[in-house]
Design an enzyme around this catalytic site. Structure first.
Site, PDB file in Angstrom:
ATOM      1  N   ARG A 155       0.839  -1.208   0.000  1.00 34.79           N
ATOM      2  CA  ARG A 155       0.000   0.000   0.000  1.00 34.79           C
ATOM      3  C   ARG A 155       0.870   1.252   0.000  1.00 34.79           C
ATOM      4  O   ARG A 155       0.604   2.219  -0.717  1.00 34.79           O
ATOM      5  CB  ARG A 155      -0.928  -0.022   1.212  1.00 34.79           C
ATOM      6  CG  ARG A 155      -1.878   1.144   1.267  1.00 34.79           C
ATOM      7  CD  ARG A 155      -2.751   1.039   2.528  1.00 34.79           C
ATOM      8  NE  ARG A 155      -3.596   2.196   2.648  1.00 34.79           N
ATOM      9  CZ  ARG A 155      -4.876   2.236   2.319  1.00 34.79           C
ATOM     10  NH1 ARG A 155      -5.458   1.158   1.851  1.00 34.79           N
ATOM     11  NH2 ARG A 155      -5.573   3.337   2.470  1.00 34.79           N
ATOM     12  N   TRP A 206      21.000  26.797   6.482  1.00 38.16           N
ATOM     13  CA  TRP A 206      22.197  27.613   6.666  1.00 38.16           C
ATOM     14  C   TRP A 206      21.884  28.858   7.494  1.00 38.16           C
ATOM     15  O   TRP A 206      22.668  29.257   8.359  1.00 38.16           O
ATOM     16  CB  TRP A 206      22.769  27.989   5.296  1.00 38.16           C
ATOM     17  CG  TRP A 206      24.055  28.739   5.358  1.00 38.16           C
ATOM     18  CD1 TRP A 206      25.213  28.366   5.989  1.00 38.16           C
ATOM     19  CD2 TRP A 206      24.320  30.007   4.761  1.00 38.16           C
ATOM     20  NE1 TRP A 206      26.175  29.310   5.806  1.00 38.16           N
ATOM     21  CE2 TRP A 206      25.658  30.339   5.053  1.00 38.16           C
ATOM     22  CE3 TRP A 206      23.566  30.883   3.988  1.00 38.16           C
ATOM     23  CZ2 TRP A 206      26.244  31.509   4.611  1.00 38.16           C
ATOM     24  CZ3 TRP A 206      24.161  32.043   3.549  1.00 38.16           C
ATOM     25  CH2 TRP A 206      25.481  32.348   3.867  1.00 38.16           C
ATOM     26  N   GLU A 236      -0.015  24.691  -3.940  1.00 36.37           N
ATOM     27  CA  GLU A 236      -0.128  24.771  -5.412  1.00 36.37           C
ATOM     28  C   GLU A 236      -0.660  23.464  -5.978  1.00 36.37           C
ATOM     29  O   GLU A 236      -1.494  23.465  -6.894  1.00 36.37           O
ATOM     30  CB  GLU A 236       1.234  25.103  -6.026  1.00 36.37           C
ATOM     31  CG  GLU A 236       1.192  25.304  -7.524  1.00 36.37           C
ATOM     32  CD  GLU A 236       0.401  26.543  -7.926  1.00 36.37           C
ATOM     33  OE1 GLU A 236      -0.481  26.408  -8.807  1.00 36.37           O
ATOM     34  OE2 GLU A 236       0.662  27.624  -7.378  1.00 36.37           O
TER      35      GLU A 236
END
Length: 126
Positions: free
Chosen positions: A14, A52, A74
């Site tokens: 699955r 960073w 999106e």
């Protein structure tokens, strides 16, 4: 009607099928959606920068998470658009509203991302 992709699958099978479906969706979005490509390219720069520039785990998570949230929304917006278009390409106020709301969700996520990055980085410049 196509059978459900997870029918009779459990455990690892699955999960493998879910990964295939997710990968297929991201490939389709990359091929067909310029906004997804632009956002994907942007997170390739922002996520490493987050690790960073973040001073601690919370800052790194906020910076990277806010950047990664943009392509997630999106994808959801694109799914809404595809679903609306699948139902009917005929202009309709509800279809327009659904698409506009998905677009608004993307915009708010971009604003959230900008606010998080500015809130963490601007104090360093002062």
């Amino acid at each position: 009607m196509t059978p459900h992709p997870y029918k009779n699958k459990t455990g690892l099978a699955r999960l493998v099928q879910a990964l295939r479906n997710s990968t297929s969706g991201m490939r389709a979005a990359w091929r067909t959606e310029s906004a997804f490509r632009q956002e994907g390219t942007l997170i390739l720069a922002l996520v490493p920068l987050a690790f960073w520039l973040g001073h601690d785990g919370m800052q790194r998570a906020a910076l990277a998470g806010s950047a990664l949230l943009v392509p997630v929304v999106e994808l959801l917006n694109t799914a809404i658009e595809y679903t609306v278009d699948r139902v009917s390409l005929e202009p309709h106020e509800l279809s327009k509203t659904a698409k506009d709301m998905g677009s608004a969700a993307v915009l708010l996520t971009l604003v959230l991302c900008a606010v998080v990055w500015l809130a963490i980085l601007l104090p360093r410049l002062a």
